[in-house]
Design a protein around this motif. Structure first.
Motif, PDB file in Angstrom:
ATOM      1  N   VAL A 178     147.474 101.137  50.588  1.00  0.00           N
ATOM      2  CA  VAL A 178     146.255 100.722  50.871  1.00  0.00           C
ATOM      3  C   VAL A 178     145.878  99.597  49.829  1.00  0.00           C
ATOM      4  N   LEU A 180     144.615  96.650  47.984  1.00  0.00           N
ATOM      5  CA  LEU A 180     144.300  95.310  48.541  1.00  0.00           C
ATOM      6  C   LEU A 180     145.112  94.163  48.097  1.00  0.00           C
ATOM      7  N   ASP A 203     136.386 100.032  51.558  1.00  0.00           N
ATOM      8  CA  ASP A 203     137.251 101.038  51.053  1.00  0.00           C
ATOM      9  C   ASP A 203     136.443 101.800  50.049  1.00  0.00           C
ATOM     10  N   ARG A 204     135.500 101.454  49.160  1.00  0.00           N
ATOM     11  CA  ARG A 204     135.046 102.110  48.283  1.00  0.00           C
ATOM     12  C   ARG A 204     133.880 103.338  49.030  1.00  0.00           C
ATOM     13  N   LEU A 207     136.550 105.944  51.022  1.00  0.00           N
ATOM     14  CA  LEU A 207     137.521 106.646  50.213  1.00  0.00           C
ATOM     15  C   LEU A 207     137.034 107.721  49.284  1.00  0.00           C
ATOM     16  N   THR A 227     134.800 103.206  60.541  1.00  0.00           N
ATOM     17  CA  THR A 227     135.798 102.220  60.669  1.00  0.00           C
ATOM     18  C   THR A 227     135.509 101.154  61.961  1.00  0.00           C
ATOM     19  N   HIS A 270     144.310  97.041  57.628  1.00  0.00           N
ATOM     20  CA  HIS A 270     144.097  97.731  56.303  1.00  0.00           C
ATOM     21  C   HIS A 270     143.114  99.030  56.517  1.00  0.00           C
ATOM     22  N   VAL A 274     143.233 102.726  55.424  1.00  0.00           N
ATOM     23  CA  VAL A 274     142.299 103.227  54.469  1.00  0.00           C
ATOM     24  C   VAL A 274     141.848 104.466  55.422  1.00  0.00           C
TER      25      VAL A 274
END
Ligand code: HEM
Length: 317
Positions: A178, A180, A203-204, A207, A227, A270, A274
């Protein structure tokens, strides 16, 4: 931002599978039709059959002359217990190197799960779907608890392994998938200035490792919602920015729809990856917790089953 016509023309479809040369003689023969049908529908078909056997057994319990202490009912008790004992070869095969002679662990895992369903069904018929004395009720409920827990374990197992019979997935490996990179957008990122920033922000947020059991249990559902909303938000901004660029550059205007499709495909793929990584952390935690719960359930079954057999044969209760 100025559009570079060459870059626009040379967009590569996002996430296109790179052709890898296959060394001669290394190709696996394609699976047979039966194998594919088994892989695809085997579990569902098995579960449907098991459910049918339970429903039919339950509905017909009063019209059947099946007694736990004699004849077929007694035999089913022995068969069910033997099947349950046999399924223990899986954890034994996994742990004891000497048992390698018994064949691959994955085959024993398959056998474990099948017998884990068939054995308890045989015992349900042995009990004729009724609760008896305290000792038999305790043994029956412990068995149902272990088998039910096994089904939950199977679900979690599949989430943290590569397929049901593959090796365990690891977080590092998933995270590597994943990373980027603007290259994955097929170059479209340069026409959407906010794209990488927005995706990195998503993502931050996603994850973050789950903080507790409840967090782990609800995470997959929350991730699904996050998502979807994240995807919609990013794609709406991509459309806005592409329209702004298209107003400035005739080349972007000409390729606007293709750039939009490329960017959308990149964002979708993506976010999916993630989400998988984030969900993995939750499932991994739940699976290790499940192991801690499953084993005591199993010990309880052993104790209650031994008490049941002694009580029935020695004290006739
Ligand atoms: C009475 C029935 C069952 C008994 C006595 C039983 C017993 C066990 C035992 C002792 C273990 C090993 C636990 C450990 O290694 O820590 C285990 C693991 C497992 N069982 Fe069962 N089980 C039963 C039914 C089932 C069923 C019905 C399924 C699913 C269809 C299932 C799926 C699993 C899974 C996924 C594991 C973990 C495998 C691993 O981590 O390698 N079990 N079971």
């Amino acid at each position: 931002m100025a559009a570079n016509p060459a870059a626009v023309r040379n967009q590569a479809p996002a996430n296109r599978a790179r052709a890898r040369p296959v060394p001669p003689g290394k190709t696996k023969p394609p699976p047979t039709l039966w194998r594919r049908l088994y892989d695809r529908y085997g579990t569902a078909a098995g579960m449907m059959l098991a459910l049918l056997a339970i429903v039919v057994g339950y509905l017909g319990r009063d019209s059947r002359r099946l007694f736990a202490e004699q004849g077929l009912g007694y035999a089913l008790g022995i068969v069910g217990s033997l099947l349950i004992l046999t399924l223990l070869l899986y954890p034994l095969r996994k742990r004891i190197k000497l048992l390698k002679v018994l064949g691959p662990v994955k085959n024993w895992f398959r056998v474990h799960m099948m017998l884990g369903v068939i054995g308890p069904i045989a015992i349900l018929y042995h009990s004729n779907f009724a609760l008896g004395s305290i000792n038999s009720t305790a043994a029956l409920l412990s068995m149902l608890l272990v088998a039910g827990s096994g089904l939950v374990g199977r679900f979690l197992y599949a989430k943290v392994h590569k397929g049901l019979y593959g090796r365990k997935t690891n977080l590092k490996e998933l995270l590597a998938g994943v990373k980027l990179s603007t290259a994955e957008t097929g170059g479209a990122a340069q026409f959407v200035p906010d794209l990488m920033k927005m995706v990195a922000e998503y993502d931050r947020q996603v994850l973050k490792p789950p903080t507790g059991i409840l967090d782990s249990m609800t995470l997959p559902l929350r991730l699904m919602v996050k998502t979807r909303t994240g995807y919609r938000r990013i794609v709406a901004r991509v459309a806005e920015q592409l329209d702004e660029q298209a107003a400035l550059s005739p080349v972007v205007r000409q390729h606007r729809d293709r750039l939009f499709a490329l960017t959308k495909a990149f964002v979708k793929e993506h976010l999916k990856r993630v989400r998988r990584v984030a969900a993995f952390a939750a499932y991994d935690r739940l699976f290790s917790l499940w192991h801690k719960v499953h084993l005591p359930f199993f010990y309880l079954l052993i104790v209650t089953a031994i008490v049941h057999v002694i009580a029935v044969h020695v004290y006739s209760i």
